[in-house]
Design a protein around this motif. Structure first.
Motif, PDB file in Angstrom:
ATOM      1  N   LYS A 323       0.878  -1.238   0.095  1.00 26.92           N
ATOM      2  CA  LYS A 323      -0.058   0.153   0.214  1.00 26.92           C
ATOM      3  C   LYS A 323       0.923   1.266   0.000  1.00 26.92           C
ATOM      4  CE  LYS A 323      -3.929  -1.871   2.342  1.00 26.92           C
ATOM      5  NZ  LYS A 323      -4.968  -2.066   3.605  1.00 26.92           N
ATOM      6  N   ASN A 328       0.595   2.741  -5.648  1.00 28.26           N
ATOM      7  CA  ASN A 328      -0.598   2.256  -4.960  1.00 28.26           C
ATOM      8  C   ASN A 328      -1.090   3.401  -4.119  1.00 28.26           C
ATOM      9  OD1 ASN A 328      -1.229  -0.150  -5.773  1.00 28.26           O
ATOM     10  ND2 ASN A 328       0.047  -1.226  -4.291  1.00 28.26           N
ATOM     11  N   SER A 332      -4.782   5.030  -4.451  1.00 31.74           N
ATOM     12  CA  SER A 332      -5.643   5.213  -3.236  1.00 31.74           C
ATOM     13  C   SER A 332      -6.170   6.366  -2.973  1.00 31.74           C
ATOM     14  CB  SER A 332      -5.132   4.494  -2.103  1.00 31.74           C
ATOM     15  OG  SER A 332      -3.990   4.898  -1.796  1.00 31.74           O
TER      16      SER A 332
END
Length: 353
Positions: A323, A328, A332
């Motif tokens: 993450k 990412n 996100s």
């Protein structure tokens, strides 16, 4: 007389053409200079939201350049060949490689030059050893030096990462952010592929397959465009701006924007701001950054991830399937921002189109 008139007309035409060209160049320069930077568009977007909602975005920690870790010095004993021993291999190309390294040019070699020398030595050692008696002192020295250099090649690769400005500034914030039509993407891919190929061949002991000249070719391209540096800076900056914008809107009570049975003027203004800045400009730019990262992050990973010179902060930005990696984080943070707007449109019953 006719020739004179023709020459005069031609001269007048040429002057007009030159004037037009100058005007076109100036117009292009002005348009380029007036093109708003993506970060400024983001800032304007946030400011417009602040003005409508009477809220203030939270000040997030500023971005900092990421530093590399120093390397410990090699402990191996240096193996040297004397004049007599060099004369003994005068017919070998290895003699030329060593002589060039020992002259003034070799003494001032950069980390990339030292890496190239190690590779050149290894690649020329075997043919030279084949011409010598295995029992000779020269044979033993060259053989030992070759083995030592093979063991230390990845150290020299890391030294290049640490010392060559084309590589170490990848993680700094000194480059300009990427514009909407950046140059050098395909060339940077090619340069990174050269570096990843060299590193893989070093790790797999495929020394004879290495193209040592590709080291300088890759560095020249990276220096010319600085694409990696601009991309990483732009992505880190965009993630931070996304988070700032999301923190701002998440503090807004939707009921105050679109109260039941009352006018939705503020909500309509919010919609216009979202359409004008985020959907029309910021979202396409982010999609572009994501496209660049999807290609380059795996290459950056192969070169930098968990190397002796790479810090935890850099490893977090590269870690596959994490993450925390750049790709990412960007995806996100953009998704989180859009989720709020989806709720906005649902609650306020406004069409985003």
């Amino acid at each position: 007389m006719n020739h004179l008139l023709a020459n005069t007309l031609n001269l007048h035409y040429i002057k007009q053409l030159v004037s037009v060209c100058i005007l076109l160049i100036l117009a292009t320069t002005v348009l380029t200079a007036c093109t708003e930077a993506p970060s400024n568009i983001n800032s304007t977007y946030i400011e417009r939201l602040e003005n409508v909602t009477d809220k203030k975005s939270e000040d997030l920690p500023s971005l900092n350049s990421l530093k590399l870790k120093p390397l410990t010095k090699l402990k191996n004993n240096k193996i040297t060949l004397g004049i007599v021993e060099l004369a003994e291999i005068s017919s070998c190309n290895l003699n030329v490689v060593i002589s060039e390294h020992n002259n003034q040019l070799g003494k001032t070699a950069t980390a990339a030059g030292r890496l190239k020398y190690q590779i050149d030595f290894i690649q020329n050692a075997n043919s030279c050893l084949a011409s010598l008696e295995e029992s000779s002192a020269t044979y033993k020295k060259i053989s030992e030096a070759k083995n030592q250099k093979q063991t230390n090649l990845l150290y020299y690769f890391n030294a290049a990462l640490l010392e060559e400005s084309e590589l170490n500034r990848t993680w700094s914030l000194t480059a300009s952010e990427l514009n909407k039509e950046p140059a050098g993407f395909s060339d940077t891919i090619e340069a990174m592929q050269k570096l990843t190929a060299i590193k893989a061949q070093l790790a797999q002991s495929q020394f004879d397959e290495i193209n040592a000249d590709a080291i300088y070719q890759a560095l020249e391209t990276l220096n010319k465009y600085r694409f990696n540096q601009s991309l990483i800076k732009s992505v880190r900056q965009q993630v931070r701006l996304n988070q700032s914008a999301t923190n701002l809107v998440e503090n807004i009570e939707l009921n105050t924007l679109c109260p039941k049975n009352k006018n939705k003027d503020k909500a309509k203004i919010m919609n216009n701001i979202f359409q004008k800045y985020y959907l029309s400009q910021i979202q396409p730019y982010q999609a572009q950054l994501i496209g660049f990262l999807e290609v380059l992050q795996p290459l950056l990973n192969q070169v930098w991830y968990k190397e002796p010179v790479t810090t935890d902060a850099i490893n977090e930005l590269l870690a596959p399937h994490s993450k925390t990696n750049l790709l990412n984080q960007l995806k996100s943070s953009a998704k989180q921002h859009v989720i709020w707007w989806q709720e906005f449109y649902k609650t306020c019953e406004i069409s985003p189109i």
